[in-house]
Enzyme design. Structure first.
Site, short mmCIF file in Angstrom:
data_model
loop_
_atom_site.label_atom_id
_atom_site.label_comp_id
_atom_site.label_asym_id
_atom_site.label_seq_id
_atom_site.Cartn_x
_atom_site.Cartn_y
_atom_site.Cartn_z
N MET A 202 -8.56 8.44 -0.94
CA MET A 202 -9.46 8.88 0.14
C MET A 202 -9.93 10.29 -0.13
O MET A 202 -9.14 11.14 -0.57
CB MET A 202 -8.72 8.86 1.48
CG MET A 202 -8.09 7.53 1.79
SD MET A 202 -7.28 7.61 3.39
CE MET A 202 -6.48 6.01 3.43
N ASP B 266 -6.84 -6.12 4.02
CA ASP B 266 -6.15 -4.82 4.06
C ASP B 266 -6.26 -4.24 5.46
O ASP B 266 -7.36 -4.00 5.96
CB ASP B 266 -6.84 -3.90 3.04
CG ASP B 266 -6.17 -2.54 2.88
OD1 ASP B 266 -5.17 -2.28 3.57
OD2 ASP B 266 -6.67 -1.75 2.06
N SER C 110 0.87 -1.19 0.00
CA SER C 110 0.00 0.00 0.00
C SER C 110 0.90 1.23 0.00
O SER C 110 1.67 1.43 0.94
CB SER C 110 -0.88 0.01 1.25
OG SER C 110 -1.29 1.34 1.51
N HIS D 135 -0.94 -1.36 -4.47
CA HIS D 135 -2.25 -1.01 -3.93
C HIS D 135 -2.27 0.49 -3.66
O HIS D 135 -1.43 1.00 -2.91
CB HIS D 135 -2.47 -1.81 -2.65
CG HIS D 135 -3.77 -1.56 -1.96
ND1 HIS D 135 -4.92 -2.27 -2.26
CD2 HIS D 135 -4.11 -0.70 -0.96
CE1 HIS D 135 -5.91 -1.85 -1.48
NE2 HIS D 135 -5.44 -0.90 -0.68
N GLY E 216 -1.28 1.98 9.51
CA GLY E 216 -0.69 1.82 10.83
C GLY E 216 -1.64 1.46 11.95
O GLY E 216 -1.27 1.57 13.12
N MET F 76 -11.76 -5.63 4.96
CA MET F 76 -10.94 -4.70 5.74
C MET F 76 -10.70 -5.26 7.14
O MET F 76 -11.65 -5.67 7.83
CB MET F 76 -11.61 -3.33 5.85
CG MET F 76 -11.74 -2.57 4.55
SD MET F 76 -10.16 -2.22 3.74
CE MET F 76 -9.36 -1.16 4.96
N MET G 292 -11.76 4.76 -1.40
CA MET G 292 -12.44 5.08 -0.13
C MET G 292 -13.08 6.45 -0.31
O MET G 292 -12.67 7.44 0.31
CB MET G 292 -11.42 5.06 1.02
CG MET G 292 -11.01 3.65 1.39
SD MET G 292 -9.52 3.59 2.41
CE MET G 292 -8.29 3.61 1.13
N HIS H 197 -7.94 1.24 -4.47
CA HIS H 197 -8.92 1.10 -3.40
C HIS H 197 -9.60 2.45 -3.20
O HIS H 197 -8.99 3.38 -2.67
CB HIS H 197 -8.16 0.65 -2.14
CG HIS H 197 -8.99 0.47 -0.92
ND1 HIS H 197 -8.44 0.22 0.32
CD2 HIS H 197 -10.33 0.48 -0.72
CE1 HIS H 197 -9.39 0.10 1.22
NE2 HIS H 197 -10.56 0.27 0.61
N ASP I 21 -4.38 3.76 -2.30
CA ASP I 21 -5.49 4.12 -1.43
C ASP I 21 -5.97 5.54 -1.72
O ASP I 21 -5.27 6.51 -1.42
CB ASP I 21 -5.04 4.02 0.03
CG ASP I 21 -4.83 2.58 0.44
OD1 ASP I 21 -5.80 1.82 0.43
OD2 ASP I 21 -3.68 2.22 0.77
C1 DX5 Z 1 -6.31 1.84 5.18
C2 DX5 Z 1 -5.71 1.48 3.82
C3 DX5 Z 1 -4.61 0.49 3.86
C4 DX5 Z 1 -3.43 0.90 4.69
C5 DX5 Z 1 -2.66 -0.31 5.06
O1 DX5 Z 1 -7.43 2.61 4.98
O2 DX5 Z 1 -6.75 0.92 3.00
O3 DX5 Z 1 -4.24 0.08 2.55
O4 DX5 Z 1 -2.59 1.82 4.06
O5 DX5 Z 1 -1.63 0.07 5.93
P1 DX5 Z 1 -1.16 -0.84 7.17
O6 DX5 Z 1 -0.59 -2.11 6.57
O7 DX5 Z 1 -0.15 0.01 7.84
O8 DX5 Z 1 -2.38 -1.14 8.01
ZN ZN Z 2 -6.29 -0.01 1.04
#
Ligand code: DX5
Ligand code: ZN
Length: 236
Positions: free
Chosen positions: A49, A183, A20, A45, A157, A149, A80, A78, A47
């Protein structure tokens, strides 16, 4: 290349680790991508948002497009965001090979899946830890992948929520051919649990980007996947 063929490459890579990029150094993205190019990951991947569906902002099409130009890996995006359909086509034009939307964000997941499918990419449906599996079942025939999820979408984190394991087991049992992705909070320990529960694709942020060597981090994760495969839970 945003095509079904690239999505097929993601499927063929399974079981595999997907870094990610949320926690990477965006000031040195080209170097980060070079570091990830041949360490044994299945795809990248990304993300996305919107500060609305989740209380955090990340990035949009320009970063996806920049990653596309500097990496040959398939791109797993992904979403969001509250309106995945509105941004789906620009994301595909930017280079997404796989688009995953959140079931909590849309009124009619079957319709949304169909709209994304029409763009010629792989389609995933995601659900947060609090969302019951029943919410996605009717749309599963319309998607290529379910993203379970193991943290609340929005931030890297966070700690792994084991409720995801129950969902993976149930999905693997009921849909033997459905691609399953997890994830959030994935490290060498939780990846073992997720693999044993039937998961195919493992999104990893902190456990790669908080390590000095991405190659070593991915090798450790791949070794954990392989070890779990040898002790795979019964699928029926
Ligand atoms: C959270 C994201 C993840 C995240 C994963 O909303 O979808 O992809 O970055 O990071 P870690 O592995 O640190 O949980
Ligand atoms: Zn993600």
């Amino acid at each position: 290349m945003a095509t079904k063929a690239a999505f097929q490459a993601i499927r063929d890579s399974a079981p595999s680790v997907l870094p990610s990029l949320l926690l990477c150094d965006f000031g040195d993205l080209r170097h980060e991508l070079a570091e990830l190019s041949d360490v044994g990951v299945g795809a990248l991947h990304l993300d996305v948002m919107d500060g609305h569906f989740v209380p955090n902002l990340s990035y949009g099409m320009p970063i996806v497009e920049g990653v596309r130009r500097h990496s040959d890996l398939p791109l797993d995006v992904h979403l969001m965001i509250s309106d995945p359909v509105a941004y789906a086509k620009p994301m595909v034009e930017a280079g997404a090979d796989m688009l995953t939307f959140h079931v909590e964000a849309v009124r009619d997941p079957i319709e949304t899946a169909g709209q994304l499918r029409d763009l010629g990419v792989g389609v995933g449906i995601a659900l947060n830890p609090e969302t019951p599996l029943a919410m996605i079942r009717e749309a599963i025939p319309m998607v290529d992948m379910a993203l379970v999820m193991s943290v609340d979408a929005g931030f890297g984190g966070q700690s792994f929520n084991p409720i995801a394991l129950e969902k993976l087991r149930s999905l693997r049992h009921d849909y033997p051919d459905l691609l399953l992705e997890i994830d959030g909070g994935i490290d060498v320990e939780t990846i073992t649990l997720a693999r044993a529960a039937g998961c195919d694709l493992f999104v990893v942020g902190s456990a790669i980007f908080r390590r000095d060597s991405y190659r070593k981090a991915v090798a450790d994760l791949n070794a954990a996947i392989a070890a779990a495969g040898e002790n795979r839970e019964e699928e029926s």
